[in-house]
Enzyme design. Structure first.
Site: not given
Length: 448
Positions: A272, A386, A335
């Site tokens: 991320s 995610h 995502d």
């Protein structure tokens, strides 16, 4: 970009993953031997044996290359050509291994507000891998890394410092280096957890990186929030932290000097927001020339990005390619984080008809590197799209490739139909509410 979410169990609520069909090969091939023919010439047993052996041509089996011999290709020396589709077993093994090093960040991060180590690592450097169940990792942690976003908001524990533990630097042991074929310097970055990090993520505007003081390269632009996390320090405080960048470059420089007589690789793994910091670090090292060895060779720099967003503009992408920075992006097609920033103005909106470049192309975000696509979704817990552990779990089983998925609208309608079939008693409203809140935050990040 988001705090880690407990790994959902892979069950019937997941979309069906169709393993790639592999033709079955017979383990034993039958070879028809020639019938013995009577001739006037006498044939001895020895000559008959030699003739039969010559008539049977056996092709030797070649064993797959070991990591020690193939590590450069696995690290992306050829941009992972021929290793993505289908996914090479050795590459998959390495992606999963680096993914586990990332999960250690989340397991060790202290989220207990009453703890003295709140928002820092729970364990000391020597205990980290043992405490998270990775005592046989083969790496030694040499430094913890802290990030300091240039944002003034209240901190829960009342500390004047807003620097928070973001990851670590580790180096492979002698035994592990022998298995890997080189000394591996590993840098890991976790994703977004704290409020200052979320605010930094929402600062969605491009700004020149200016990481090389001798050549600012104003055309190389990156997202301002990520740059703030990377370069901000606490110089105004008496015992304030150095910037994330200064911590990283000083430790990596020291390790490169320590092992300068060895074969070295620099590997960066991030999830991320952490993958954004990882790309900035890789670019920074290459731009400053820190990866040039004493023999004037360029040490390979590889980034393994899990669910990472776009970091910079097309100028940043092109410069990374020029410098030889290799980025492998492991992406779930469902995502939303991987599609931001630049949900609209991105690499697909720069050129018209493949020929005419729009005036605003320099302000468009662009992904860097090669993409490895996965496709997974959980209808009871949509936020898992995610989740790092969901990524690793799907790599451990045969994922459905994007080109095998149903196209566009048909795929969307199929998913919608499947969701409607979920029984009411199993429907978790809180999970959907959390997912919707995260989506709103991500959409807001597009406003400049």
């Amino acid at each position: 970009m988001a705090s880690t979410i407990p790994m959902p169990k892979v069950n019937k609520n997941f979309s069906t993953f169709q393993p790639e069909t592999v033709p079955h090969r017979s383990s034993v091939q039958q070879v028809s031997l020639p019938k013995r023919v009577e001739t006037n010439r006498s044939i001895t047993n020895e000559s008959m044996t030699a003739a039969s052996a010559a008539s049977i041509l056996v092709k030797p089996r070649t064993s797959p290359p070991s990591l020690a011999h193939a590590w450069r290709e696995i690290q992306g020396s050829n941009n992972w050509e021929g290793l993505i589709e289908p996914l090479d077993p050795l590459l998959k093994q390495e992606i999963i291994r680096y993914g586990h090093f990332l999960t250690a960040c989340y397991k060790a991060f202290d989220l207990d507000p009453s703890s003295k180590r709140h928002l820092n690592c729970k364990y000391g450097k020597r205990r980290l891998f043992r405490e998270v169940g990775m005592e046989n990792a083969g790496y030694e942690v040499t430094k913890y890394i802290y990030a300091t976003p240039d944002i003034n908001i209240p901190i829960q524990n009342g500390s004047p410092s807003c620097g928070r533990w973001i990851g670590y630097i580790a180096v492979s042991s002698d035994c592990e280096s022998k298995r890997l074929g080189r000394r591996d310097i590993l840098v890991t970055f976790r994703g977004t957890v704290t409020n200052p990090e979320w605010i930094a993520n929402l600062m969605s505007s491009l700004t020149p990186a200016r990481l090389d003081p001798h050549d600012p390269r104003l055309d190389v632009k990156v997202e301002s929030g990520f740059l703030s996390l990377y370069t901000s320090d606490e110089s105004k405080l008496k015992f304030g932290l150095e910037s994330c960048r200064e911590q990283l470059l000083s430790e990596i420089s020291a390790l490169l000097k320590r092992y300068k007589r060895e074969e070295i690789s620099i590997t960066v793994a991030g999830h991320s927001m952490g993958s954004s910091l990882g790309q900035l670090l890789a670019y920074d090292i290459a731009e400053l020339g820190l990866n040039r060895s004493h023999l004037d060779r360029e040490l390979p720099i590889s980034v393994f990005s899990f669910g990472g967003p776009r970091v910079g503009n097309s100028g940043f992408k092109e410069r990374c390619e020029e410098l030889g920075v290799k980025v492998l992006r492991i992406v779930n097609v469902n995502d939303p984080i991987t599609k931001m920033p630049g949900f609209v103005f991105n690499e697909n909106f720069r050129v018209l008809a493949g020929r005419y470049e729009f005036p605003w192309s320099c302000s468009c975000y662009a992904h860097v590197g090669v993409e490895l696509t996965l496709d997974f979704f959980n209808m009871q817990n949509p936020s898992c799209v995610h989740d790092l552990e969901a990524y690793i779990s799907l790599l451990n089983c045969p994922p459905r490739r994007v080109d095998q998925a149903k196209p566009g609208l048909e795929n969307l309608l199929s998913r919608a139909r499947d969701m409607l079939l979920v029984s009411a008693q199993n429907f978790d409203k809180s999970s959907w509410w959390n997912a919707a809140s995260n989506m709103v935050n991500m959409v807001q990040s597009q406003r400049t």
